[in-house]
Scaffold this motif. Structure first.
Motif, PDB file in Angstrom:
ATOM      1  N   GLU A   6      49.243 117.597  45.166  1.00 28.17           N
ATOM      2  CA  GLU A   6      50.248 116.547  45.312  1.00 28.17           C
ATOM      3  C   GLU A   6      51.488 117.010  46.058  1.00 28.17           C
ATOM      4  O   GLU A   6      52.513 116.352  46.013  1.00 28.17           O
ATOM      5  CB  GLU A   6      50.645 116.027  43.921  1.00 28.17           C
ATOM      6  N   GLY A   7      51.391 118.153  46.743  1.00 24.81           N
ATOM      7  CA  GLY A   7      52.542 118.632  47.503  1.00 24.81           C
ATOM      8  C   GLY A   7      52.788 117.809  48.747  1.00 24.81           C
ATOM      9  O   GLY A   7      51.867 117.212  49.313  1.00 24.81           O
ATOM     10  N   ASP A   8      54.043 117.753  49.174  1.00 24.65           N
ATOM     11  CA  ASP A   8      54.392 117.024  50.391  1.00 24.65           C
ATOM     12  C   ASP A   8      54.336 117.950  51.596  1.00 24.65           C
ATOM     13  O   ASP A   8      54.290 119.169  51.460  1.00 24.65           O
ATOM     14  CB  ASP A   8      55.789 116.409  50.255  1.00 24.65           C
ATOM     15  N   ASP A   9      54.365 117.356  52.775  1.00 23.95           N
ATOM     16  CA  ASP A   9      54.264 118.114  54.012  1.00 23.95           C
ATOM     17  C   ASP A   9      55.495 119.011  54.196  1.00 23.95           C
ATOM     18  O   ASP A   9      56.634 118.528  54.187  1.00 23.95           O
ATOM     19  CB  ASP A   9      54.133 117.156  55.198  1.00 23.95           C
ATOM     20  N   ASP A  10      55.267 120.308  54.352  1.00 26.77           N
ATOM     21  CA  ASP A  10      56.367 121.258  54.464  1.00 26.77           C
ATOM     22  C   ASP A  10      57.261 120.958  55.665  1.00 26.77           C
ATOM     23  O   ASP A  10      58.488 121.054  55.585  1.00 26.77           O
ATOM     24  CB  ASP A  10      55.830 122.689  54.569  1.00 26.77           C
ATOM     25  N   LEU A  11      56.632 120.612  56.798  1.00 27.75           N
ATOM     26  CA  LEU A  11      57.423 120.342  57.994  1.00 27.75           C
ATOM     27  C   LEU A  11      58.316 119.118  57.809  1.00 27.75           C
ATOM     28  O   LEU A  11      59.472 119.100  58.231  1.00 27.75           O
ATOM     29  CB  LEU A  11      56.495 120.127  59.200  1.00 27.75           C
ATOM     30  N   LEU A  12      57.780 118.072  57.173  1.00 30.58           N
ATOM     31  CA  LEU A  12      58.565 116.853  56.969  1.00 30.58           C
ATOM     32  C   LEU A  12      59.720 117.114  56.003  1.00 30.58           C
ATOM     33  O   LEU A  12      60.844 116.654  56.227  1.00 30.58           O
ATOM     34  CB  LEU A  12      57.674 115.726  56.445  1.00 30.58           C
ATOM     35  N   ILE A  13      59.453 117.826  54.920  1.00 35.82           N
ATOM     36  CA  ILE A  13      60.520 118.166  53.978  1.00 35.82           C
ATOM     37  C   ILE A  13      61.631 118.917  54.698  1.00 35.82           C
ATOM     38  O   ILE A  13      62.821 118.644  54.505  1.00 35.82           O
ATOM     39  CB  ILE A  13      59.979 119.019  52.814  1.00 35.82           C
ATOM     40  N   GLU A  14      61.253 119.863  55.545  1.00 35.08           N
ATOM     41  CA  GLU A  14      62.257 120.656  56.254  1.00 35.08           C
ATOM     42  C   GLU A  14      63.061 119.811  57.230  1.00 35.08           C
ATOM     43  O   GLU A  14      64.281 119.968  57.353  1.00 35.08           O
ATOM     44  CB  GLU A  14      61.571 121.806  56.995  1.00 35.08           C
ATOM     45  N   GLU A  15      62.399 118.892  57.943  1.00 38.60           N
ATOM     46  CA  GLU A  15      63.111 118.024  58.884  1.00 38.60           C
ATOM     47  C   GLU A  15      64.102 117.120  58.148  1.00 38.60           C
ATOM     48  O   GLU A  15      65.239 116.943  58.588  1.00 38.60           O
ATOM     49  CB  GLU A  15      62.107 117.166  59.669  1.00 38.60           C
ATOM     50  N   ILE A  16      63.680 116.557  57.033  1.00 37.07           N
ATOM     51  CA  ILE A  16      64.563 115.681  56.251  1.00 37.07           C
ATOM     52  C   ILE A  16      65.710 116.480  55.640  1.00 37.07           C
ATOM     53  O   ILE A  16      66.877 116.059  55.664  1.00 37.07           O
ATOM     54  CB  ILE A  16      63.759 114.953  55.157  1.00 37.07           C
ATOM     55  N   ARG A  17      65.370 117.658  55.112  1.00 36.29           N
ATOM     56  CA  ARG A  17      66.359 118.476  54.415  1.00 36.29           C
ATOM     57  C   ARG A  17      67.423 119.027  55.356  1.00 36.29           C
ATOM     58  O   ARG A  17      68.598 119.154  54.975  1.00 36.29           O
ATOM     59  CB  ARG A  17      65.640 119.631  53.720  1.00 36.29           C
ATOM     60  N   THR A  18      67.042 119.353  56.582  1.00 37.35           N
ATOM     61  CA  THR A  18      67.975 120.011  57.499  1.00 37.35           C
ATOM     62  C   THR A  18      68.576 119.073  58.536  1.00 37.35           C
ATOM     63  O   THR A  18      69.578 119.431  59.173  1.00 37.35           O
ATOM     64  CB  THR A  18      67.272 121.163  58.236  1.00 37.35           C
TER      65      THR A  18
END
Length: 637
Positions: A198-210
């Motif tokens: 159930e993990g989310d996409d690492d790249l998307l999390i990073e784009e949203i977070r940064t």
């Protein structure tokens, strides 16, 4: 490289005003930013584009920086000149860079300097003990059902003034196809399909977070961000986990019926919180709540914005009375008529706020992704709840959205949408002010895509809806937004997401005719019963009274305009807080009719009226003697 290392080569002023011109950044200072990898699936050109976008967004390349030529950059990066040239051309086309003939390529003026935001970033990384939210987590509710607010065939109507429905021209088809194609590359599929959990996409999390969250003043760790299937699912998760059965839950009135349904699904005791022209009214009624939901950026549905002072007062009250806040940051990126205000989550006391937003509504048909931000305990519980209801949003869509953000397509799309919606909203405002269907007023907004419209007390919105629909005009009644009291019968909403600027004026003209027809069919004048009767004066009386007079006129959007009718027939006007909006024109009398024509205001068209002088006012009357408009009237000395 730290931005300060570039300062010897830059000037603070806008590049277009600098004399002499700023020095070009040396390639040896710029090259270390690029870590090109020929082994990955991204092309070299795409890697260069992403590096530039990231460096501009983080401030490493500040506004007005002049970049080296494509040839020099290619030599420094050991790539072909075509690669750097195409990267430059694409970045220029999307608005991330600007090109001046015979001057070079520059970083454009910054749209938002985060350092100037009146906000205190919440450093959640320093919080070791369980948060106040973590101590109140409860178990899960039923999934909500959406409410249809537009007829299924709304696109067949010529003038659909509906919020949340979009014409197809706004969807970034080409850019989304590029991002989707990249997400479906063999190596990419292997990456996003490898995790069956159930993990989310690492790249998307990073784009949203940064990239996205810092624009709202929010600093979040990876375990404080959850991807959802749109903002409605985020609201569902937040209310399910933070609202216990029987809890006192505050909700804006008027407010979203979907949010109301979620809270009722928890058997919460609803506390209806009043809203005025500045959004949620902050008062002692909030003190009895356990949790409240609020939409500060664009109040749903009135579209007004909560000022910074009220936001701070709300957070102070939450701390004093120990309640939590669910922040629905709807249309936070559509502040084009005023400076943006930081989110509640980013302010001092924001640890009591769970933050909810969505990627642009225009993307909803294609991806439907939202974001939930809160302390790690909340995000962990929300992820578990998500797994037993809908599961995580499509990994393919998440990876495509990550590429869409990384390539700068999201920023380019937002710039385009801001221009489009600003143009449409102003066109709607001007059309309402020009036709002034009977007596109406609109709530003050800082941007967004809707107006909350109030008509004269005798207006019946239900009848108006049917009359307007017969003319091809769709408006939105507001009954669904009220629960504690009946909806005002004279109020409706107009949105601009679903029709182009070219149709707005005629659509409002048709709406005005429908309103006047209803007034005529009821056998009444459009003058309030409390106003005195008035009869038109002669042309000679008009000339004698108005020559050299000053008129003080109020627009439907609340601004005061001053108009001087000069004796020689000239007409000058100014509007706005500082009189910044100015125009000139002419006025004249023909028979017993008064005429005026501006150069730019009121579409520059000549319009004539009968005139009545009532105490200290001038009334403009139509052919039937109905008052069309009025202004305060000051005779010349």
């Amino acid at each position: 490289m730290h931005p300060n290392l570039l300062q010897p080569y830059l000037r603070r002023e806008a590049w277009c005003d600098v004399v002499p011109k700023p020095k070009t950044l040396p390639v040896d200072a710029l090259a270390p930013l690029f870590q090109l990898d020929r082994a990955v699936s991204l092309s070299l050109q795409e890697q260069i584009r992403r590096t530039f976008i990231s460096a501009i967004g983080s401030g490493v390349l500040p506004a007005s920086a002049k970049l080296p030529s494509s040839r020099k950059l290619a030599e420094a990066l050991h790539v072909s000149r075509n690669t750097t040239m195409i990267a430059y051309q694409t970045l220029i086309a999307e608005g991330h860079l600007v090109s001046m003939e015979r001057s070079g390529v520059f970083v454009p003026e910054a749209h938002l300097d985060l350092a100037e935001l009146p906000t205190q970033i919440v450093d959640l990384a320093t919080v070791e003990s369980p948060s106040v939210m973590g101590q109140r987590l409860v178990a899960p509710p039923l999934r909500p059902r959406s409410t249809i607010i537009a007829p299924p065939d709304w696109q067949t109507y010529r003038y659909p003034f509906l919020e949340g429905r979009y014409d197809q021209s706004l969807f970034p088809t080409t850019e989304w196809r590029e991002a989707s194609r990249m997400a479906l590359a063999v190596t990419e599929v292997e990456a996003w399909s490898a995790d069956p959990g159930e993990g989310d996409d690492d790249l998307l999390i990073e784009e949203i977070r940064t990239k996205l969250l810092p624009r709202r003043g929010i600093e979040a760790r990876r375990n404080e961000v959850l991807i959802t299937s749109g903002e409605q699912q985020a609201l569902h998760l937040a209310t399910r986990l933070l609202v216990t059965e029987g809890a006192r839950a505050g909700i804006e009135e008027p407010g979203l019926p979907e949010t109301r349904a979620l809270l009722k699904g928890r058997n919460a005791e609803l506390v209806y919180l009043p809203v005025d022209d500045d959004g949620l009214v902050v008062h002692d009624l909030l003190a009895n709540c356990d949790v409240i939901t609020v939409s500060p950026s664009r109040q749903r549905p009135t579209a007004v914005t909560l000022p910074l002072e009220r936001r701070k007062a709300l957070l102070e009250l939450a701390e004093t009375h120990d309640f939590l806040i669910i922040e629905d940051d709807f249309e936070c990126e559509m502040n084009y008529l005023d400076s943006p205000i930081p989110s509640l989550r980013s302010l001092d006391g924001g640890n009591r706020v769970v933050y909810i937003a969505s990627l642009s509504k225009v993307l909803a048909p294609g991806i439907g992704l939202g974001v939930l931000v809160g302390p790690p305990e909340l995000i962990s519980a929300a992820r578990r709840l998500r797994s037993i209801t809908t599961g995580r949003p499509s990994p393919n869509n998440q990876r495509a959205a990550a590429h869409f953000l990384a390539l700068g397509h999201y920023d380019a799309m937002l710039r385009r949408l801001k221009n489009v919606f600003e143009e449409r909203l102003i066109a709607l405002r001007d059309a309402l002010n020009h036709y002034r269907p009977l007596s109406i007023a609109i709530s003050p907004v800082r941007g967004g895509t809707t107006y909350w419209v109030s008509g004269e007390p005798s207006l019946e919105t239900e009848k108006l809806f049917r009359a307007a629909q017969a003319r091809g005009v769709l408006i939105e009644p507001v009954d669904r937004y009220f629960a504690a009291s009946p909806a005002p019968p004279n109020t409706f909403r107009l949105g601009v997401t679903s029709l182009p600027t070219s149709r707005i004026r005629e659509g409002i003209a048709q709406l005005s005719r429908a309103m006047q027809e209803l007034a005529d069919s009821n056998g009444r004048r459009s003058v309030s019963r409390t106003e005195p009767a008035a009869s038109a004066v002669s042309g000679q009386q008009i000339t004698e009274a108005l020559s050299g007079a000053t008129l003080f006129y109020r627009t439907v959007y609340g601004e005061t305009s001053t108009i001087i009718l000069h004796p020689d027939g000239r007409m000058t006007g100014q509007s706005g807080e500082a009189g910044e909006d100015r125009d000139t024109g002419r006025w004249w009398v023909d028979g017993d009719m008064w005429f005026r024509q501006w150069k730019e205001w009121a579409y520059g068209e000549a319009v004539g009226y009968r005139v009545a002088l009532v105490e200290d006012q001038i009334w403009w009357l139509d052919a039937k003697g109905n008052k069309v408009d009025a202004a305060l009237f000051v005779e010349p000395n």
